[in-house]
Each structure stands twice: as C-alpha cells, then as structure tokens.
Design an enzyme around this catalytic site. Structure first.
Site, short mmCIF file in Angstrom:
data_model
loop_
_atom_site.label_atom_id
_atom_site.label_comp_id
_atom_site.label_asym_id
_atom_site.label_seq_id
_atom_site.Cartn_x
_atom_site.Cartn_y
_atom_site.Cartn_z
N GLU A 147 -2.83 78.04 103.80
CA GLU A 147 -3.11 78.42 102.41
C GLU A 147 -2.35 77.51 101.43
O GLU A 147 -2.84 77.21 100.36
CB GLU A 147 -2.73 79.90 102.20
CG GLU A 147 -3.17 80.49 100.87
CD GLU A 147 -4.69 80.66 100.71
OE1 GLU A 147 -5.41 80.76 101.71
OE2 GLU A 147 -5.16 80.66 99.55
N ASP A 201 -13.02 85.91 101.62
CA ASP A 201 -11.84 85.83 102.48
C ASP A 201 -10.64 86.19 101.62
O ASP A 201 -10.74 86.25 100.38
CB ASP A 201 -11.68 84.41 103.06
CG ASP A 201 -10.51 84.30 104.03
OD1 ASP A 201 -10.48 85.07 105.01
OD2 ASP A 201 -9.61 83.48 103.81
N SER A 202 -9.49 86.37 102.27
CA SER A 202 -8.27 86.65 101.51
C SER A 202 -7.78 85.40 100.78
O SER A 202 -6.95 85.49 99.89
CB SER A 202 -7.16 87.11 102.46
OG SER A 202 -6.87 86.07 103.38
N CYS A 235 -8.52 84.07 113.03
CA CYS A 235 -8.21 84.15 111.60
C CYS A 235 -8.87 82.92 111.00
O CYS A 235 -8.75 81.81 111.55
CB CYS A 235 -6.70 84.10 111.39
SG CYS A 235 -6.23 83.81 109.66
N HIS A 278 -8.29 81.07 108.67
CA HIS A 278 -7.44 79.93 108.28
C HIS A 278 -7.19 78.97 109.45
O HIS A 278 -6.91 77.79 109.23
CB HIS A 278 -6.08 80.44 107.77
CG HIS A 278 -6.13 81.02 106.38
ND1 HIS A 278 -6.75 82.21 106.09
CD2 HIS A 278 -5.63 80.57 105.19
CE1 HIS A 278 -6.63 82.47 104.79
NE2 HIS A 278 -5.95 81.49 104.22
N CYS A 321 -13.45 86.91 107.10
CA CYS A 321 -12.02 87.17 107.23
C CYS A 321 -11.90 88.20 108.36
O CYS A 321 -12.49 89.28 108.28
CB CYS A 321 -11.49 87.75 105.92
SG CYS A 321 -9.77 88.28 106.00
N1 DGL Z 1 -7.98 84.58 106.87
C1 DGL Z 1 -7.78 85.94 107.15
C2 DGL Z 1 -8.31 86.33 108.52
O1 DGL Z 1 -9.28 85.78 108.98
C3 DGL Z 1 -6.48 86.61 106.81
C4 DGL Z 1 -5.26 85.81 106.44
C5 DGL Z 1 -4.30 86.68 105.62
O2 DGL Z 1 -4.61 86.87 104.45
O3 DGL Z 1 -3.28 87.15 106.16
O4 DGL Z 1 -7.82 87.24 109.14
#
Ligand code: DGL
Length: 279
Positions: free
Chosen positions: A164, A23-24, A196, A198, A86
């Site tokens: 985050e 993931d990011s 997302c 997150h 992600c």
């Molecule tokens: N968690 C990521 C997603 O599912 C991206 C969040 C980000 O880095 O902007 O899209």
C-alpha cells in the site's frame, strides 16, 4: 426486421454499464488489471477504501458495514456487477452484500480456492490478512472442494502495508517477505495462494523466497473468469470502448501512484469519495 417476434428475441443483448470493483486500498488493482486484459470492453468503477485501510486488523462486523456502504455507492452509479476484490471483505461480507444489493456480487475466495484445487497439488499454503486467516474462509473452501488437501495458513499482515505504501522492489520488501514466510521452510507446500489482493504485487519477492517449484496462485484470474461467465450467461457484456473511474475514500496519493505503476496509467480519473457517515 421483425419476423413474428422470434428473430428479435434471438438478438444478443449488451449492457454498457460498468463493473464495480472494491478493495480496502490499492490491492484491488490486481483484479482491475486482469479485467482490463480479459474483458477489454468492460468499463470499471473502482473504490479503494484508503480512508479505512487496513481491513485485515478490523472486526468482521466493521468491515461488513464498510463493504455494504461501498456496494450501495457502486449500485447507485449504476454498475451491473460488483466484484469484492478483497479477500478480507469477501470473508466478512459476501453473503450480506449479496442479500442487500439487487445486482450480482462475487468475491475472490471461492475462485482462489478453486484455482488452487485445479492446479492438482496436495499441500497448499495460504497467506492472507489476520482477519481472513482467523476466519478460516480459505481452509473451509479448499476442504469443501477437496477434503484430502493439506492446508497451511499463515497471516502475513505486514506485507499489506509494504504494498500500500509503494515499497515493493525494495530490500525492506524482500526482508519482510522472507521473515513472514519462514513457516514454509519447516512446512513446505506445492502451491501458495496469494490470499490478499495486495500480494500479487509482491510476486517477485515471494518467488525469490519460495523458489521455482512452488506454484503461486493469484485468485484474480479465476475471479475474472467467473465474472465473464456470469456476464455472458446473463447477456450483460459491453460492446462499447471501456473507461476506468477510480475513487479513494482517503488520500488519493497512494491510489494514484499505485494505478500509475500497476495499471501503467491506464485509467481515466481518480477522485475522492466520502462514504455516508464519514466526515
Ligand atoms: N487487500 C485486502 C485483502 O485482499 C486486505 C488488506 C487490508 O486492508 O488489510 O484481504
């Protein structure tokens, strides 16, 4: 005992290599925790690309290169399957990474869309990063599965940083959620895809805003279902006790506190990783 070779062929094969998940940032831990619950013998190598966070405001070609480098690292571990946990990375890079790596690779968008369609509702909301929303990947996938559903898509990038940086459960988190989701006051939905990785960590705040009648869809469960089917079909399941190695390409602090909180400390190590070309 070998009888004419055929009994040996019928013995189930196992594969104890880990699953690679990326993931990011720490959002992918929302997929890791479901793998830990649903596939308890599976080891995991997780990469949080904190060094290049956030992905949601970057171009798709930049994200694609990052995901490819992480995929190459995971493949070299070696892992037996890569999950792009992600949504932004899935929208930008899934077909490319599938072509470039020799291991199977799955993303989270088709599973998220499928879970929403399976919940049998007509009006579906999607919240995601700027990049995923602009790409339209969820709208395409949902309408491919059921052309009659109505989809209301909203980019809610500010929610990513709240998670985050460990601010879930604070008044700031609730205010940001309320403000970002006002579109659904005017355009109500029956289900909301947390598009997302997150966002499942903001479930309490999102429930509070959307009310008890809106079904929240976390794509993680269906993603892990698909991973389980793939591993089972290809005789790749593990029969050994699992271990969990986490890597961060940036400051490990956020990933460590995320893993302490969201995995309840259920991991073995958290190390730094430098991607090729970074210094
Ligand atoms: N968690 C990521 C997603 O599912 C991206 C969040 C980000 O880095 O902007 O899209």
């Amino acid at each position: 005992m070998k009888v004419q070779g055929y009994l040996e062929d019928e013995v189930d094969k196992m594969d104890n290599r880990p699953i690679g998940i990326m993931d990011s940032g720490l959002g992918g831990l929302s997929v890791v925790r479901v793998v830990q619950r649903e596939l308890p013998n599976e080891s995991i190598v997780f990469v949080g690309d904190e060094g290049h966070f956030p992905y949601g405001t970057k171009s798709q070609s930049v994200v694609r290169q990052l995901v490819l480098k992480i995929g190459q690292f995971l493949q070299s571990q070696p892992v037996k399957l890569m999950i792009i946990a992600c949504n932004t990375a899935t929208a930008a890079a899934l077909p490319t990474v599938q072509q470039q790596l020799t291991i199977p690779v799955i993303g989270v968008i088709n599973p998220g869309a499928k879970a929403a369609i399976d919940s049998d509702v007509q009006r579906i909301g999607v919240i995601a990063t700027e990049s995923t929303t602009k790409d339209g990947a969820y709208v395409r996938e949902l309408q491919k599965l059921n052309p009659s559903v109505k989809v209301i898509s909203k980019a809610t990038q500010p929610l990513v940083a709240i998670v985050e940086h460990g601010k879930t459960g604070t008044p700031e988190a609730q205010e940001t959620v309320n403000e970002q989701l006002t579109i659904f006051d005017e355009q109500p939905v029956d289900a909301l895809i947390l598009g997302c990785t997150h966002f499942p960590f903001l479930t309490n705040e999102i429930k509070q805003k959307m009310g008890p009648n809106v079904k929240l869809i976390d794509p993680a469960l269906e993603t892990v279902n698909q991973a389980k089917k793939l591993l089972t079909k290809n005789q790749l399941l593990s029969d050994q006790p699992a271990s969990y190695q986490l890597y961060s390409t940036g400051d490990r602090k956020d990933l460590i506190s995320g893993a302490d909180k969201w995995l309840a400390g259920h991991y073995d190590s958290c190390n730094s990783l430098q991607l090729e070309g970074d210094n």
